[in-house]
Design an enzyme around this catalytic site. Structure first.
Site, PDB file in Angstrom:
ATOM      1  N   ASP A 180       0.883  -1.155   0.000  1.00 59.75           N
ATOM      2  CA  ASP A 180       0.000   0.000   0.000  1.00 59.75           C
ATOM      3  C   ASP A 180       0.929   1.215   0.000  1.00 59.75           C
ATOM      4  O   ASP A 180       2.098   1.128   0.396  1.00 59.75           O
ATOM      5  CB  ASP A 180      -0.936   0.002   1.214  1.00 59.75           C
ATOM      6  CG  ASP A 180      -2.112   0.962   0.993  1.00 59.75           C
ATOM      7  OD1 ASP A 180      -2.023   1.798   0.071  1.00 59.75           O
ATOM      8  OD2 ASP A 180      -3.114   0.895   1.734  1.00 59.75           O
TER       9      ASP A 180
HETATM   10  C1  BGC Z   1      -4.920   3.446   0.182  1.00 58.93           C
HETATM   11  C2  BGC Z   1      -5.045   2.471  -0.978  1.00 58.93           C
HETATM   12  C3  BGC Z   1      -4.824   3.218  -2.265  1.00 58.93           C
HETATM   13  C4  BGC Z   1      -3.481   3.886  -2.228  1.00 58.93           C
HETATM   14  C5  BGC Z   1      -3.156   4.683  -3.479  1.00 58.93           C
HETATM   15  C6  BGC Z   1      -3.640   4.247   0.129  1.00 58.93           C
HETATM   16  O1  BGC Z   1      -3.639   5.249   1.087  1.00 58.93           O
HETATM   17  O2  BGC Z   1      -4.977   2.729   1.397  1.00 58.93           O
HETATM   18  O3  BGC Z   1      -6.296   1.858  -0.961  1.00 58.93           O
HETATM   19  O4  BGC Z   1      -4.945   2.336  -3.332  1.00 58.93           O
HETATM   20  O5  BGC Z   1      -3.436   4.789  -1.138  1.00 58.93           O
HETATM   21  O6  BGC Z   1      -3.958   5.813  -3.531  1.00 58.93           O
END
Ligand code: BGC
Length: 751
Positions: free
Chosen positions: A230
């Site tokens: 993530d």
């Molecule tokens: C979120 C993800 C997301 C990623 C990119 C993170 O903060 O938890 O779900 O895909 O950011 O935006």
């Protein structure tokens, strides 16, 4: 034919290391000199969020326009994986048009508590439904040559301290509740990538959790794609790589690569391990590049229409007293509530889409009401300004002077948000006050709800009609009007329980934990598994939803009355539309383990079928069950196990409304090693044939007597085997037995 292995071999150590981190915020690293392009990975899940200008994680730069499909919380209520697959394919087409290689979704986390701010991005409290929908989403996206990213792996069920919290969960709960949906999606649809979660699970950050990322995901489930972090979840780059995390996102501007190079050079990180990650990354990069369609475009109108169709299939009719719905379109209508003109149709955070267009409920009602008088009052203010009492009194008089009133209510945007959990599950006080006043003055009132997760509905008993629209995407206005005025017969059913009050929820005392950890003390009793088993009546149960017609269930048929756990069992039922309009019914199959030695929920969802039936038509729902439908996760065995015994197959219109049932005997094929000891109790060994002769000869006359007023049987059963040696010397025994004889008996039982 391109050979990934050869390309990997042609890279220098520095190039290999650089490939394992993003090149930019959203792109993988390109190595032009070696012919390695980059691909874009961006959000997801219910549509495409591709930032147009320079990337920034806060999303300050507008994203390109895209179709905002219903959020996962809404789509799950359609219980229609085929529809989900079509949405996935449409999202894939939009990715093709925008040259995006991987879209970050679906989210397969379980709704542990209605408080979780990101529940709108997740499907359900149930892992079976979650797994089916997530698998379909992935299959759809990937059918277009675009990779999906199944997230957030794993046990990411809250936003409070989401980057650091340690989720402490026992093994059985982990497997049965929190991993099962991911497992189904990985095995069935082979996502190109899986995104690790931010949090820790049982003391280890997901980003460097070898058990999750390698032992379970790859070795057990056969995942062969890329594990991506993530955004900013990576810790020490080499530790993460060793645990199975291939790709760090976004870029760490060289820090991650430098660490990898250092560790390879000093021998702490094997080049083999790095090579594997590199090859996996190259595989998806080239897959995306090869599948890219030049000048791809998509049909915006068709996607808007698909968003509308999906919303219509997902909206749930929760109450319809005296058939207040559908509204006769010649009736005068008072529309109340700011959401009628400024609808909520998606949540806040990384999933937020720049919708290509938005259908406005108020406008759609005017269309659907075809000439009937439609009035509008704001009812409550969205910005905290205005006189609440005055707005309520205007709404009351408008409602009274119309034939029927429709109130649009729901949660404020900030309550369905990434990065923040709710503190309560109430609607805003001014909205509750408004609804209460209006339904008291105008009994013919329907409340339409727009919210990403379950809410308390204190006025539910008094209101004639309730329509749960969730956050149903850019076309939800039209879908709501179609249902209100009968152009569409509602068929959605809840994918989560609506509790009467927050205190009733299973993890009420253990959410969101303390400064560092959250204990999943409710174990497997999540959602309806808890309410059902504990006998706590919810406001609306899991699987519940009404229709403008009615269905009659009959003729449950099982392909056998007795099976081995390796056999499959086919179950079928007939369902008849006994009303006067066409409709769709979601038929649910739950399994109840009638004779279990471990604690199990009184029922678990193991199948569902959505039938479309004309008035008077009878359809057949067929389900195929397998070992997993009957099994629990046995921690000692480290595997799924079915216990021999009787199971009940329950067919329901909801988890509460079981219409038919039939028993089946399932015989296990797993032999469980017995491990009795001298410290086993007489209760433990009571059914062991090898113990019976001795036990009977010792105590035949003690049966049924009382000891100091206690139940003699109960007292005897709690005694340890080893104590029999001493006890057998007392007058309650008919003969004596030595400890050696007892040890021999234990050995015999363990054979
Ligand atoms: C979120 C993800 C997301 C990623 C990119 C993170 O903060 O938890 O779900 O895909 O950011 O935006």
């Amino acid at each position: 034919m391109r050979n990934i292995h050869d390309i990997a071999n042609s890279l220098t150590l520095a190039e290999k290391a650089s490939l394992c981190s993003g090149g930019t915020f959203w792109d993988t690293t390109a190595i032009p000199s070696k012919g390695v392009p980059s691909i874009m990975m961006t959000d997801g899940p219910h549509g495409l969020r591709k930032q147009a200008g320079g990337a920034d994680h806060l999303g300050l730069n507008d994203a390109v326009q895209a179709t905002c499909f219903p959020t996962a919380a809404a789509i799950a209520c359609s219980w229609d994986p085929e529809l989900m697959r079509r949405i996935g394919a449409a999202i894939g087409e939009e990715c093709q048009a925008e040259n995006v290689g991987v879209i970050l979704g679906p989210g397969a986390n379980i709704k542990r508590s209605p408080l979780c701010g990101r529940n709108f991005e997740y499907f359900s409290e149930d892992p079976y439904l979650t797994g089916q929908m997530a698998a379909a989403h992935i299959a759809g996206v990937q059918s277009q040559g675009i990779g999906a990213s199944l997230k957030h792996f794993a046990v990411n069920n809250q936003e409070t301290r989401r980057m650091t919290i340690n989720a402490e969960v026992d093994e059985r709960t982990l497997r049965e509740i929190y991993l099962a949906g991911f497992e189904t999606a990985v095995k069935a649809s082979k996502p190109w990538t899986v995104m690790c979660a931010y949090n820790q699970v049982n003391g280890e950050f997901c980003a460097q959790n070898k058990r999750l990322l390698t032992s379970i995901l790859r070795d057990e489930w056969g995942f062969d794609g890329v594990v991506v972090s993530d955004w900013f979840a990576t810790r020490e780059r080499d530790d993460c790589l060793k645990a199975g995390l291939d790709l760090e996102m976004p870029t760490s501007v060289g820090v991650g690569a430098a660490k990898i190079i250092e560790q390879v050079n000093n021998g702490s990180l094997s080049i083999n391990m790095l090579d594997k990650a590199v090859e996996r990354i190259l595989t998806i990069v080239f897959k995306a590049v090869d599948a890219h369609k030049q000048n791809a475009a998509y049909d915006k109108d068709a996607h808007h229409a698909l968003a509308c169709e999906t919303a219509s299939e997902s909206i749930v009719l929760l109450k319809n007293d005296n058939n207040i719905l559908p509204i006769n379109n010649s009736a005068s209508v008072a529309v109340v509530g700011a959401f009628a003109k400024s609808p909520r149709y998606q949540g806040a955070g990384s999933s937020r889409i720049n919708a290509s267009r938005v259908s406005i409920p108020y406008d759609e009602i005017i269309n659907a009401a075809s000439g009937a008088n439609v009035t509008y009052c704001e009812g409550y203010s969205l910005d905290g300004k205005g006189d609440a009492a005055q707005m309520i009194s205007e709404a009351v008089s408008a409602a009274k002077s119309a034939h029927v009133c429709i109130i649009f209510a729901g949660l404020p945007d900030s309550d369905d948000s990434e990065g923040k959990d709710r503190e309560h599950v109430r609607l805003p006080d001014d909205q509750n006050a408004l609804i209460d006043a209006v339904i008291t003055a105008q009994p013919r009132t329907i409340v339409v709800l727009m919210n990403g997760s379950a809410v308390e509905l204190p006025w539910a008993d008094k209101s004639a009609g309730i329509l749960e629209a969730y956050l149903a995407g850019q076309a939800s206005g039209k879908a709501i009007a179609d249902i209100l005025f009968g152009a569409v017969n509602p068929s959605g059913k809840l994918a989560e329980t609506f509790p009467v009050k927050l205190n009733d929820t299973p993890c009420y005392l253990n959410f969101p934990g303390d400064a560092s950890r959250v204990e999943y003390r409710e174990g497997i009793f999540v959602g309806y598994r808890y309410y059902d088993t504990a006998g706590i009546k919810p406001r609306f149960p899991f699987g519940f939803g009404l229709s403008y017609t009615m269905f009659e269930y009959s003729d449950i048929t099982l392909s056998a009355n007795e099976i081995l756990d390796t056999d499959s069992l086919t179950v079928s039922v007939k369902v008849k539309n006994i009303g006067s309009v066409a409709g769709k019914e979601i038929v649910q199959l739950y399994v109840n383990d009638a004779e279990s030695s471990v604690l199990r929920p009184c029922k678990e969802l193991k199948g569902f079928v959505k039938l479309t039936l004309q008035p008077g038509e009878t359809g057949k729902a067929t389900f195929i069950l397998n070992k997993r439908s009957f099994a629990f996760y046995d921690k000692a065995l480290k595997d799924w196990r079915v216990e021999t015994g009787l199971f009940n197959i329950l067919i329901g219109a909801s988890s509460e409304d079981i219409r038919l049932s039939a028993p089946v005997q399932v015989n296990t094929t797993t032999s469980v090693k017995k491990c009795f000891t001298l410290d086993s109790t007489l209760y433990d060994i009571r059914n062991e044939p090898a113990a019976a002769p001795l036990l009977q000869s010792l105590f035949s006359s003690a049966q049924g007597e009382t000891m100091l007023g206690m139940d003699a049987d109960a007292v005897m059963l709690s005694i340890k085997v080893r104590s029999l040696a001493a006890l057998s010397m007392t007058p309650i025994s008919e003969r004596s037995v030595t400890i050696e004889q007892l040890a021999a008996m234990v050995e015999e039982m363990n054979k």
